[in-house]
Design a protein around this motif. Structure first.
Motif, PDB file in Angstrom:
ATOM      1  N   TRP A  27      30.968  38.145  40.142  1.00 23.37           N
ATOM      2  CA  TRP A  27      31.605  38.598  41.380  1.00 23.37           C
ATOM      3  C   TRP A  27      32.877  37.806  41.644  1.00 23.37           C
ATOM      4  O   TRP A  27      33.909  38.363  42.005  1.00 23.37           O
ATOM      5  CB  TRP A  27      30.633  38.450  42.547  1.00 23.37           C
ATOM      6  N   SER A  34      35.581  38.920  39.210  1.00 21.09           N
ATOM      7  CA  SER A  34      36.105  40.270  39.443  1.00 21.09           C
ATOM      8  C   SER A  34      36.900  40.374  40.731  1.00 21.09           C
ATOM      9  O   SER A  34      37.644  41.334  40.926  1.00 21.09           O
ATOM     10  CB  SER A  34      34.945  41.274  39.465  1.00 21.09           C
ATOM     11  N   THR A  35      36.752  39.386  41.637  1.00 25.65           N
ATOM     12  CA  THR A  35      37.499  39.408  42.902  1.00 25.65           C
ATOM     13  C   THR A  35      38.388  38.186  43.028  1.00 25.65           C
ATOM     14  O   THR A  35      38.701  37.756  44.140  1.00 25.65           O
ATOM     15  CB  THR A  35      36.530  39.469  44.102  1.00 25.65           C
ATOM     16  N   ALA A  80      41.374  37.994  45.350  1.00 28.50           N
ATOM     17  CA  ALA A  80      41.158  37.982  46.801  1.00 28.50           C
ATOM     18  C   ALA A  80      40.329  36.782  47.243  1.00 28.50           C
ATOM     19  O   ALA A  80      39.846  36.729  48.360  1.00 28.50           O
ATOM     20  CB  ALA A  80      40.455  39.271  47.224  1.00 28.50           C
ATOM     21  N   THR A  81      40.149  35.820  46.334  1.00 24.33           N
ATOM     22  CA  THR A  81      39.282  34.687  46.626  1.00 24.33           C
ATOM     23  C   THR A  81      40.063  33.599  47.354  1.00 24.33           C
ATOM     24  O   THR A  81      40.901  32.927  46.755  1.00 24.33           O
ATOM     25  CB  THR A  81      38.672  34.120  45.329  1.00 24.33           C
ATOM     26  N   ARG A 114      35.973  31.830  50.917  1.00 23.85           N
ATOM     27  CA  ARG A 114      35.083  32.554  50.014  1.00 23.85           C
ATOM     28  C   ARG A 114      34.619  31.652  48.877  1.00 23.85           C
ATOM     29  O   ARG A 114      33.475  31.754  48.417  1.00 23.85           O
ATOM     30  CB  ARG A 114      35.798  33.789  49.474  1.00 23.85           C
ATOM     31  N   ASP A 171      38.484  42.490  33.156  1.00 27.45           N
ATOM     32  CA  ASP A 171      37.376  42.943  33.999  1.00 27.45           C
ATOM     33  C   ASP A 171      36.231  43.497  33.168  1.00 27.45           C
ATOM     34  O   ASP A 171      35.051  43.293  33.494  1.00 27.45           O
ATOM     35  CB  ASP A 171      37.859  44.007  34.988  1.00 27.45           C
TER      36      ASP A 171
END
Length: 211
Positions: free
Chosen positions: A4, A7-8, A11-12, A16, A188
């Motif tokens: 997770w 893959s993000t 935006a981390t 987070r 990804d």
């Protein structure tokens, strides 16, 4: 969590990241407190897999190696420190003092396999077939319902045909994993491929001693 995160990653933010690390620490703590020896031992390959997932998602260069090495060092220090805490001593003792009766089940299951190989005894037939082969010195009022090793139980019930089918499935999954984790794969896709392979690998390893 590692998949997770990877893959993000764009935006981390710091919040987070802290939440993810706290979740990982909580999961590891609760797993250790279960006292399951195999569950605890599997923390090692899962951590290696998580680092591999993170490695595949980070930009190449010296900074990537430094980050991964730092993460591995922190994990190692936390593990050593936790093992020395009084609350974890009963768990540590299970690795060095507790006996295990599962080897008796495995030995009798192997005897049953020799009797029914290569046809197998039939899916779902473990209990009556095992009881017929159980050594008298190990008979007691309890009723054995599983071999505590899925691979032995599968071999007994499914026989050679079952293993041929399983080998075909494993070959297909291996080919898909190779496609998704190879150099030509997108970052990804590589993350998802490693995650899928890791889930199956953990289940397969835990199945060596349980069901």
């Amino acid at each position: 969590l590692a998949a997770w995160w990877a893959s993000t990653r764009s935006a981390t933010g710091i919040g987070r990241r802290i939440a993810t690390l706290a979740a990982a620490a909580l999961l590891a703590l609760t797993l250790v407190l279960t006292g399951s020896r195999m569950g605890i031992a599997l923390i090692v390959p899962v951590s290696i897999l998580a680092l591999a997932i993170l490695w595949s998602s980070l930009p190449s260069g010296e900074s990537r190696a430094v980050r991964i090495a730092g993460s591995a060092g922190v994990l190692s220090l936390l593990a050593v420190g936790a093992a020395r805490l009084p609350a974890f001593q009963p768990v540590v003792k299970r690795f060095v003092e507790a006996g295990d009766e599962r080897w008796k089940l495995w030995e009798d299951t192997r005897q049953a396999i020799a009797v029914h190989w290569p046809a197998g005894s039939g899916i779902g037939s473990f209990q009556p077939v095992f009881i017929a082969q159980e050594r008298l010195e190990f008979v007691d009022p309890s009723m054995p319902v599983r071999a505590h090793n899925d691979w032995l139980e599968f071999t007994l019930e499914a026989g050679l045909v079952g293993w041929l089918v399983l080998a075909a499935i494993a070959g297909l999954l291996g080919f898909q994993a190779w496609r998704r984790t190879g150099r030509a794969a997108a970052p990804d896709e590589r993350v998802l491929g490693l995650f899928g392979f890791g889930v199956l690998a953990v289940v397969a390893l835990h199945s060596l001693v349980d069901y």
